[in-house]
Design a protein around this motif. Structure first.
Motif: not given
Length: 401
Positions: A237-251
């Motif tokens: 994304l355009d902003d540098t102060h960004v945290l990218y998040s995922v969730h983990m319930y697999e399978p």
């Protein structure tokens, strides 16, 4: 007199914290471990102190189950946003004060936005309007502008998580866990529409930055924050102060509550239905799956300390839950990602409240919900909670205060 002293102590702690508040992105430079709070009642100071007591450094806080001033908490109504609800905002700020007094950082996480009412507050119907009409993009940007202006100076706030588990792909013919090539083809078709999640995030972030240049922003991947759903994003994304998040319930077929009711439940490790196929899931596959966002980050030169596993968990009454938690956390130990387990002392659904062990909750738990009273069930460290407890207690010294 005692109450006066307690209030004064709280005020002093907040004053000192304000004086020490710095660039909050620094908080995320080392691995941070915490829990999710998705409770129906605003958490108490005791609640936050209990989470902090285990060693947590942050809490991902959702407010959408709290009693709202109007139809939807803070929004008034998700059908048309016109301004923050003052009583709701006061409740949120008071809750942030309690988290700060306990020494926890907070990631503020709405489950609803204008045009996207959380399914459980919407008669169990998925609300897709935000992903069909950019009018709701504008309203969401205004909502976050107003909220950021109100919260930007609060010392507890470590990030704004723009929305929990967006799924613009769901009603647009992109299968969950599709191949990266299929995801990119889908994105190319929808890039100019309201289903363009990265573009939506960029618009909201630009609006926030007009009033708050400092607070980090956390963004969930698409398809309910699936770990493979950054695959179609063309870049950061355009902003540098960004945290990218995922969730983990697999399978998910093996870790979720419905598995208990299968004639022959899926086991972990074992062969489990995933993306339309039976696949062997074990620690190696968990590691491989969680490597997908790491590889995406590496491709785009994003430091690993800007990746977050914002939720993970399994149904606590499943016999394999402890092993699953151990495997997920072992992988997170190796990758040094930030994480928050789901969930801490949830007072409306007990399925992933690991301090309860593997037994059913007493009827008093459900009576409290019906009467809108505090959860009366005591909690304690249990075997299924041990993988989480051990990691919280052993957090790196650089993450501690």
């Amino acid at each position: 007199m005692l109450r006066t002293l307690q209030v004064s102590a709280l005020a002093l702690m907040l004053l000192n914290s304000n004086a020490l508040a710095g660039e909050t992105i620094d908080f995320w430079n080392t691995p941070q471990h915490g829990g999710n709070s998705f409770n129906r009642l605003p958490p108490s100071l005791d609640y936050f102190q209990a989470l902090k007591g285990y060693g947590a450094t942050w809490v991902r806080l959702s407010y959408d189950k709290w009693q709202p001033q109007q139809r939807d908490f803070l929004l008034g109504t998700a059908d048309r946003y016109t301004g923050l609800m003052p009583a709701d905002l006061a409740t949120l700020k008071a809750t942030l004060d309690r988290a700060q007094a306990a020494g926890l950082k907070v990631v503020v996480t709405p489950l609803s936005l204008p045009g996207m009412r959380w399914r459980q507050n919407n008669g169990d119907r998925f609300d897709d309007r935000l992903w069909q009409d950019k009018t709701y993009w504008d309203q969401s940007a205004q909502f976050w502008t107003d909220l950021a202006r109100a919260l930007k100076d609060h010392p507890a706030v470590a990030a704004y998580n723009l929305v929990n588990e967006p799924a613009p792909e769901r009603q647009a013919r992109l299968p969950e866990h599709a191949s990266p090539a299929a995801m990119r083809t889908w994105y190319a078709r929808h890039q100019q529409t309201a289903r363009n999640l990265p573009a939506f995030y960029n618009q909201v972030i630009r609006a926030i930055r007009r009033v708050d240049s400092r607070t980090p922003i956390m963004v969930d991947a698409g398809w309910y924050a699936a770990a493979d759903a950054f695959a179609y994003w063309p870049g950061l994304l355009d902003d540098t102060h960004v945290l990218y998040s995922v969730h983990m319930y697999e399978p998910y077929a093996a870790t979720s509550a419905p598995n208990i009711n299968r004639p022959i439940p899926y086991r972990y490790p074992g062969r489990v239905e995933f993306a339309g196929k039976q696949r062997l899931w074990n620690k190696a596959r968990v590691a491989s799956y969680l490597q997908v966002p790491v590889q995406w980050a590496e491709k785009h030169r994003l430091p690993v300390n800007r990746l977050v596993v914002g939720e993970f968990g399994c149904m606590r009454r499943l016999p394999d839950c402890r092993q699953y938690l151990e495997d997920v956390l072992s992988v997170l130990d190796e990758t040094r990602l930030h994480w928050a387990f789901y969930s801490f002392r949830e007072d409306t659904w007990d399925g992933m409240d690991y301090e309860l062990g593997t037994a059913k909750v007493p009827w008093a738990y459900w009576e409290a919900i019906e009467r809108r009273q505090p959860d009366p069930v005591p909690r304690r460290a249990t075997g299924v909670f041990e993988p989480i407890r051990a990691r919280l207690a052993a957090r790196p010294a650089s993450s501690a205060e």
